[in-house]
Design an enzyme around this catalytic site. Structure first.
Site, PDB file in Angstrom:
ATOM      1  N   GLU A  91       3.325   5.981  -2.656  1.00  0.00           N
ATOM      2  CA  GLU A  91       4.487   6.792  -3.013  1.00  0.00           C
ATOM      3  C   GLU A  91       4.744   6.759  -4.517  1.00  0.00           C
ATOM      4  O   GLU A  91       5.140   7.770  -5.105  1.00  0.00           O
ATOM      5  CB  GLU A  91       5.720   6.307  -2.239  1.00  0.00           C
ATOM      6  CG  GLU A  91       5.617   6.403  -0.728  1.00  0.00           C
ATOM      7  CD  GLU A  91       5.441   7.817  -0.210  1.00  0.00           C
ATOM      8  OE1 GLU A  91       5.856   8.776  -0.911  1.00  0.00           O
ATOM      9  OE2 GLU A  91       4.900   7.994   0.903  1.00  0.00           O
ATOM     10  N   SER A 108       0.813  -1.221   0.000  1.00  0.00           N
ATOM     11  CA  SER A 108       0.000   0.000   0.000  1.00  0.00           C
ATOM     12  C   SER A 108       0.843   1.267   0.000  1.00  0.00           C
ATOM     13  O   SER A 108       0.580   2.197  -0.780  1.00  0.00           O
ATOM     14  CB  SER A 108      -0.958   0.001   1.196  1.00  0.00           C
ATOM     15  OG  SER A 108      -0.245   0.002   2.422  1.00  0.00           O
ATOM     16  N   ASP A 109       1.869   1.348   0.880  1.00  0.00           N
ATOM     17  CA  ASP A 109       2.632   2.599   0.918  1.00  0.00           C
ATOM     18  C   ASP A 109       3.531   2.746  -0.305  1.00  0.00           C
ATOM     19  O   ASP A 109       3.753   3.866  -0.782  1.00  0.00           O
ATOM     20  CB  ASP A 109       3.419   2.734   2.217  1.00  0.00           C
ATOM     21  CG  ASP A 109       4.295   1.539   2.532  1.00  0.00           C
ATOM     22  OD1 ASP A 109       4.256   0.551   1.785  1.00  0.00           O
ATOM     23  OD2 ASP A 109       5.016   1.584   3.552  1.00  0.00           O
ATOM     24  N   CYS A 110       4.025   1.635  -0.843  1.00  0.00           N
ATOM     25  CA  CYS A 110       4.792   1.712  -2.091  1.00  0.00           C
ATOM     26  C   CYS A 110       3.900   2.181  -3.237  1.00  0.00           C
ATOM     27  O   CYS A 110       4.333   2.961  -4.101  1.00  0.00           O
ATOM     28  CB  CYS A 110       5.399   0.351  -2.423  1.00  0.00           C
ATOM     29  SG  CYS A 110       6.590  -0.241  -1.209  1.00  0.00           S
TER      30      CYS A 110
END
Length: 626
Positions: free
Chosen positions: A356, A351-353
């Protein structure tokens, strides 16, 4: 161990590889003769035993200085009888421990109906993918070739004759140095019941037919994961176990050969020797932050080629399809439109990749194409948004890989001893914060796409961040060290969502925390012990770290500290400027990455990426006195 068992050690490890691997092991041996779970950690049985065995497999004799010191540590701390459960499994596979001394890992687990509270689909993907090949190998009771070296190791690793060891009595034994998560009594009772009642039945007709079916189903899952990750697998622990399972099934099969070809993806030669990375790199993760740092400098006219290459890599790294076939029946979530931690081959959405990566592509879309290349197609941006929206939990938080839907009590079944919170998926401050920031920027550029859903996502996610803030104003970080790291993420998310210092008590508390822990030298620092003890602990000697300073500096800048009192920012920026080396590099200091509370990760690019980014934000946002 895997390559030794399969007879391919010399195929992969040339004399130069052996030399550099041994150099890495020697470099990080501690004064007491052992090795830690990470390069700054205290010695533990798991890593000391593995390092000793590795040196022996690579040709070092027991009289070697590093080996003799390591063996003394092992014998002084209970021998490998006290190695944690993962170690017991690997030593059983190697032939220097007996399966009787391990807790059951029945492959029949993969036959359970999905409505049960305990089911593979409800497990955290990392945990699921580790115990999947482990259960196959356990079900086979596989043991590698018993060579003269294995017989020597059986003598060297114990304080009594191998044939006299009472294996059943040491199944629950774990060295105190390794014990981060003590197993509750009820879990040990469960393993005992499984060993006494279940395993004897499954080894006899007619229930042995069920074991055969379970092994077949488990192997199908292994092949599915192998094929969807192009034989890289999710991380190194799963990689080698799946690879061994394929060899056990067919030593001459294509699956094992494809696995063998991708081992170099994990090997990394650093200044301290050759090591195996925890995953096949952090390319997407590092590229995303590096591009944002360079864009923040407002010097894009000087680095057009670099930005264009970075933009192209990020675009090409987006996952273009969901896992093949009926992926839900294989307990997989959608992945089309996501970014992984490493590269497209890995295939696992994060999710955070994804957030970003999406943010980078949105920022590039606002820049001249002749400088940074063609912008990403809108549909591909929409696919990334769909990933983020699909993952949000009811409490507003964002998990890392898959929807977090399992009951929290399942963590009581954590069998690992070394790590905590590994059984089910959880929500994370960092992932939630990245998701907020990416979707806020997306909505600014595409206000008519899924407007209501995005607004609801942001509102719930902000509420989640406010709800889980610590009393001292910080947040606990799960993927970096630790409270400073998470506080930077949360502050940039809250301010991007429109929250301000004057109108948001959450931001005021976070700012107070960061100002309170600023060091006398103007910078910030934090010990990895914050992660294990779950409270902020300054680094040994109270000196500052350029990475922690950068995170804290940017968090305060996002909060508007420059308009209130810029002096703390000036002091932080001065520390960074004075820390830069003559060649432009920033110094490598303490480790700053984290996983599962007790495992630390080394990100060598952080020292430059975040120092550049923080100074760029400082230059743009903080007024300087004339």
């Amino acid at each position: 161990m895997l390559l030794y068992i399969t007879g391919h050690l010399s195929t992969v490890f040339t004399p130069e590889y052996r030399q550099e691997t041994l150099r890495y092991i020697y470099c990080h041996q501690r004064e007491d003769g052992g090795w830690g779970l990470h390069i700054e950690g205290h010695s533990i049985m798991f890593c000391t035993a593995f390092s000793y065995i590795c040196m022996r497999l690579l040709g070092e004799g027991p009289e070697n200085n590093a080996c003799s010191r390591a063996r003394k540590w092992i014998l002084d701390h209970g021998t490998v009888k006290a190695i944690p459960s993962w170690g017991k499994t690997w030593l059983s596979l190697l032939g220097v421990y007996e399966w009787l001394g391990t807790n059951p890992m029945p492959p029949e687990f993969w036959l359970l109906p999905s409505f049960l509270p305990i089911h593979p689909a409800k497990m955290w993907c990392f945990c699921r993918l580790v115990y999947m090949p482990m259960s196959y190998l356990y079900g086979k009771r596989f043991v590698g070739p018993i060579t003269p070296l294995i017989l020597q190791l059986r003598h060297e690793l114990y304080d009594e004759p191998y044939e006299d060891i009472k294996w059943k009595s040491i199944r629950h034994l774990c060295a105190k140095e390794d014990l981060y998560y003590p197993r509750p009594f009820i879990q040990n009772c469960l393993w005992d019941a499984c060993r006494i009642l279940t395993e004897p039945l499954l080894s006899r007709w007619p229930l042995n037919k069920l074991r055969e079916k379970a092994l077949e189903v488990t192997m199908n899952h292994i092949h599915y994961e192998d094929e969807n990750s192009r034989y890289i697998n999710m991380a190194c622990v799963e990689k080698v176990l799946c690879m061994l399972a394929c060899w056990v099934e067919d030593p001459n099969g294509d699956a094992f050969k494809k696995h063998l070809a991708r081992i170099p993806d994990y090997l990394w030669l650093g200044e301290d020797g050759m090591k195996m990375q925890s995953v096949n790199g952090s390319q997407v993760w590092d590229a995303g932050f590096a591009m944002q740092a360079l864009i923040a400098t407002d010097l894009t006219h000087e680095m057009g080629d670099t930005l264009k290459k970075g933009h192209d890599f990020i675009k090409k790294s987006q996952v273009k399809d969901n896992p093949c076939g009926n992926f839900k029946s294989m307990y997989r979530h959608i992945s089309k439109g996501a970014w992984t931690f490493s590269d497209q081959d890995n295939g696992w959405q994060v999710s955070d990749c994804t957030a970003e990566g999406l943010k980078c592509c949105l920022l590039f879309s606002m820049m001249p194409s002749e400088t940074v290349g063609q912008k990403m197609e809108p549909q591909e941006l929409f696919n990334a948004v769909n990933i983020l929206l699909s993952l949000q939990s009811k409490n507003g938080g964002l998990p890392g890989w898959e929807p977090a839907e399992a009951s929290k009590w399942l963590e009581l079944l954590n069998p690992t001893e070394l790590f905590a919170d590994v059984v089910i998926e959880h929500e994370y401050v960092e992932c939630t914060s990245s998701g907020i920031e990416a979707l806020v920027l997306f909505q600014e550029l595409y206000p008519n796409h899924r407007t209501k859903e995005i607004e609801t996502f942001v509102t719930k996610a902000v509420g989640y961040l406010e709800d889980i803030q610590s009393p001292d104003g910080s947040w606990y970080g799960r993927w970096g060290i630790c409270y400073i790291y998470a506080s930077w993420f949360a502050l940039r998310a809250l301010t991007s969502a429109g929250k301000t210092y004057n109108k948001c008590v959450t931001i005021r508390k976070a700012v107070d925390f960061l100002l309170k822990v600023q060091g006398n030298d103007g910078g910030w620092g934090e010990s990895y012990l914050s992660c294990t003890n779950k409270k902020y602990i300054p680094p040994k000697g109270n000196h500052s770290n350029v990475v922690h300073t950068s995170w804290a500096l940017m968090g305060l800048i996002h909060s508007g500290q420059g308009d209130r009192d810029p002096i703390p920012l000036h002091r932080g920026a001065k520390f960074l400027i004075n820390s830069q080396l003559d060649n432009g590099d920033f110094p490598q200091q303490e480790i700053t990455g984290l996983f599962n509370h007790s495992g630390m990760l080394h990100y060598p690019l952080y020292r430059n990426t975040f120092s550049i980014w923080a100074l760029a934000e400082y230059r743009k946002s903080v007024p300087l006195s004339s």
